[in-house]
Design an enzyme around this catalytic site. Structure first.
Site, short mmCIF file in Angstrom:
data_model
loop_
_atom_site.label_atom_id
_atom_site.label_comp_id
_atom_site.label_asym_id
_atom_site.label_seq_id
_atom_site.Cartn_x
_atom_site.Cartn_y
_atom_site.Cartn_z
N ARG A 96 -2.74 5.60 1.02
CA ARG A 96 -2.90 5.67 2.47
C ARG A 96 -3.04 4.25 3.02
O ARG A 96 -3.63 3.37 2.38
CB ARG A 96 -4.15 6.46 2.86
CG ARG A 96 -4.02 7.97 2.66
CD ARG A 96 -3.08 8.61 3.67
NE ARG A 96 -2.97 10.06 3.51
CZ ARG A 96 -2.00 10.69 2.84
NH1 ARG A 96 -1.04 10.01 2.25
NH2 ARG A 96 -1.99 12.01 2.79
N HIS A 147 6.91 5.58 4.15
CA HIS A 147 6.10 6.73 3.66
C HIS A 147 7.01 7.77 2.99
O HIS A 147 7.00 8.95 3.36
CB HIS A 147 5.31 7.36 4.83
CG HIS A 147 4.09 8.11 4.37
ND1 HIS A 147 2.89 8.07 5.04
CD2 HIS A 147 3.90 8.94 3.30
CE1 HIS A 147 2.02 8.85 4.41
NE2 HIS A 147 2.61 9.37 3.35
N1 LIG Z 1 2.71 8.10 0.05
C1 LIG Z 1 2.96 9.36 -0.15
O1 LIG Z 1 4.09 9.81 0.08
C2 LIG Z 1 1.90 10.25 -0.77
C3 LIG Z 1 2.27 11.51 -1.23
C4 LIG Z 1 1.33 12.31 -1.87
C5 LIG Z 1 0.03 11.86 -2.01
N2 LIG Z 1 -0.32 10.63 -1.54
C6 LIG Z 1 -1.72 10.16 -1.71
O2 LIG Z 1 -2.05 10.18 -3.11
C7 LIG Z 1 -3.42 10.58 -3.20
C8 LIG Z 1 -3.75 11.06 -4.61
O3 LIG Z 1 -3.17 12.32 -4.86
P1 LIG Z 1 -3.50 13.15 -6.20
O4 LIG Z 1 -2.83 14.47 -6.08
O5 LIG Z 1 -3.24 12.33 -7.40
O6 LIG Z 1 -5.09 13.31 -6.03
P2 LIG Z 1 -6.17 13.77 -7.12
O7 LIG Z 1 -5.54 14.61 -8.17
O8 LIG Z 1 -7.31 14.35 -6.35
O9 LIG Z 1 -6.63 12.41 -7.84
C9 LIG Z 1 -7.47 11.49 -7.21
C10 LIG Z 1 -7.93 10.46 -8.23
O10 LIG Z 1 -8.70 9.45 -7.54
C11 LIG Z 1 -9.95 9.31 -8.18
N3 LIG Z 1 -10.99 8.91 -7.21
C12 LIG Z 1 -11.34 9.52 -6.06
N4 LIG Z 1 -12.35 8.86 -5.46
C13 LIG Z 1 -12.64 7.82 -6.25
C14 LIG Z 1 -13.61 6.78 -6.19
N5 LIG Z 1 -14.48 6.69 -5.17
N6 LIG Z 1 -13.64 5.87 -7.20
C15 LIG Z 1 -12.76 5.95 -8.25
N7 LIG Z 1 -11.83 6.92 -8.36
C16 LIG Z 1 -11.78 7.83 -7.37
C17 LIG Z 1 -10.24 10.67 -8.78
O11 LIG Z 1 -11.25 10.55 -9.79
P3 LIG Z 1 -11.68 11.83 -10.67
O12 LIG Z 1 -10.50 12.04 -11.61
O13 LIG Z 1 -12.89 11.37 -11.38
O14 LIG Z 1 -11.87 12.96 -9.72
C18 LIG Z 1 -8.86 11.05 -9.29
O15 LIG Z 1 -8.62 10.43 -10.53
C19 LIG Z 1 -3.56 11.62 -2.11
O16 LIG Z 1 -4.91 11.79 -1.72
C20 LIG Z 1 -2.70 11.07 -1.00
O17 LIG Z 1 -3.47 10.30 -0.10
C21 LIG Z 1 0.59 9.82 -0.93
#
Ligand SMILES: NC(=O)c1ccc[n+]([C@@H]2O[C@H](COP(=O)([O-])OP(=O)(O)OC[C@H]3O[C@@H](n4cnc5c(N)ncnc54)[C@H](OP(=O)(O)O)[C@@H]3O)[C@@H](O)[C@H]2O)c1
Length: 313
Positions: free
Chosen positions: A228, A276
């Site tokens: 983001r 994006h």
């Molecule tokens: N640019 C784009 O087109 C696009 C598309 C899709 C998604 N995204 C972004 O990608 C993000 C991630 O997606 P995802 O499906 O991979 O999410 P996810 O499965 O919820 O994974 C999030 C990861 O971040 C870690 N995390 C969260 N808060 C943290 C903190 N304070 N300190 C350290 N690590 C932390 C989590 O740790 P734990 O494993 O310990 O829970 C987990 O490993 C989304 O939230 C979205 O904003 C962007």
């Protein structure tokens, strides 16, 4: 059973057709403002606060993306913006992990093979050999090794790069050195040649890509942000690029989107901009996943991707 849809662009037909095919037992309707009728499930992307506020009819809300910041931020507008006790369910991969791995691997390989420098040389009409990077020194760190980050880290490890992953809690990924929590942040960052951000946007992660973090990376490191725009302090990145601390950045997300025409990033050749697109929501995959989860919920089975609203992701 009724499924109610909200998408900001108002292009409902393909969604309604898709749900009619994937979930024929449901009636799929659009949300019609304050005249909205009760429904069992809502499927939304960035809904207005009036859509979900105070509702008691819904059994689950499905978010048409992996990131839930757009729906959780409704609580800033009204404390009761989200229906109490109703699970918010995000997309769990649904075709996004492969896209993210492609985008990030492409960016890492471009820097590793110095193609950014060769592109600059071509613009200047220069034919000149550049000393290659050593793979063993080209350590890549992935911030956030959840659904998408794990896929990215594995893809990079497959190219033989030393890969580190950082998460909130301990995660074991084969071929990836794991770091977690606040205590693990410095050892994770120290000396990285490439930093990839794929964290969710939460109060803890907002502005995490800042001058202090850039200073921990190797001199001339590269930054790839696919999460983001609010993760990045944009002035700090620009200053770090101009000072040579950051050698280049590939950015898919920005604080203001579309990126305004007068934004200085457009004029900085070491910053690569995409609108994006690193991982698009794929309609067919998303509908199939949501239909499967609705059926599982109706059968009383557990589902993946339920958001922890307090934690923020
Ligand atoms: N640019 C784009 O087109 C696009 C598309 C899709 C998604 N995204 C972004 O990608 C993000 C991630 O997606 P995802 O499906 O991979 O999410 P996810 O499965 O919820 O994974 C999030 C990861 O971040 C870690 N995390 C969260 N808060 C943290 C903190 N304070 N300190 C350290 N690590 C932390 C989590 O740790 P734990 O494993 O310990 O829970 C987990 O490993 C989304 O939230 C979205 O904003 C962007």
């Amino acid at each position: 059973m009724k499924v109610q849809l909200y998408v900001p662009d108002g292009r409902y037909d393909p969604w309604i057709e898709g749900f009619a095919e994937a979930l024929p037992e449901a009636e799929c309707v659009t949300w019609e403002g304050s005249r909205g009728e009760p429904a069992d499930y809502a499927v939304v992307w960035r809904p207005p606060v009036e859509m979900l506020r105070g509702r008691t009819d819904l059994k689950a809300v499905f978010n048409l993306g992996a990131g839930v910041d757009g729906i959780l931020r409704l609580r800033d507008e009204a404390p009761d913006a989200l229906p109490a006790g109703v699970p918010i369910v995000r997309l769990d991969d649904a075709g996004m992990a492969a896209q993210m791995a492609e985008y990030v691997t492409h960016a890492v390989l471009r820097y590793f093979r110095k193609l950014d420098a060769y592109e600059a040389q071509q613009r200047a009409g220069t034919w000149k050999f550049l000393k290659p990077h050593r793979r063993a020194d080209f350590t890549v760190g992935v911030m956030g090794v959840g659904t998408l980050g794990t896929h990215i880290a594995r893809a990079l490890a497959g190219f033989g790069f030393p890969v580190r992953g950082w998460s909130r809690t301990a995660r074991a990924i084969e071929g990836v050195s794991g770091f977690y929590g606040d205590a693990g942040q410095s050892p994770f960052l120290d000396g990285l040649r490439v930093l990839v951000n794929v964290l969710p946007l939460t109060p803890q992660t907002e502005n995490i890509l800042n001058a202090g973090l850039f200073a921990r990376l190797a001199q001339g490191a590269y930054v790839i942000n696919v999460a983001r725009g609010q993760h990045l302090v944009e002035e700090d990145l620009l200053a770090a690029v101009q000072a040579g601390q950051i050698g280049g950045a590939t950015l898919d997300v920005f604080r203001t989107e579309p990126l305004p025409a007068e934004h200085p990033f457009w004029q900085e050749p070491r910053i690569t901009i995409t609108p994006h697109i690193s991982a698009l929501t794929l309609r067919e995959d998303s509908i199939a996943q949501i239909a499967g989860k609705i059926r599982a919920l109706r059968a009383g089975q557990p589902i993946a991707g339920v958001v922890d609203v307090q934690r923020g992701y």
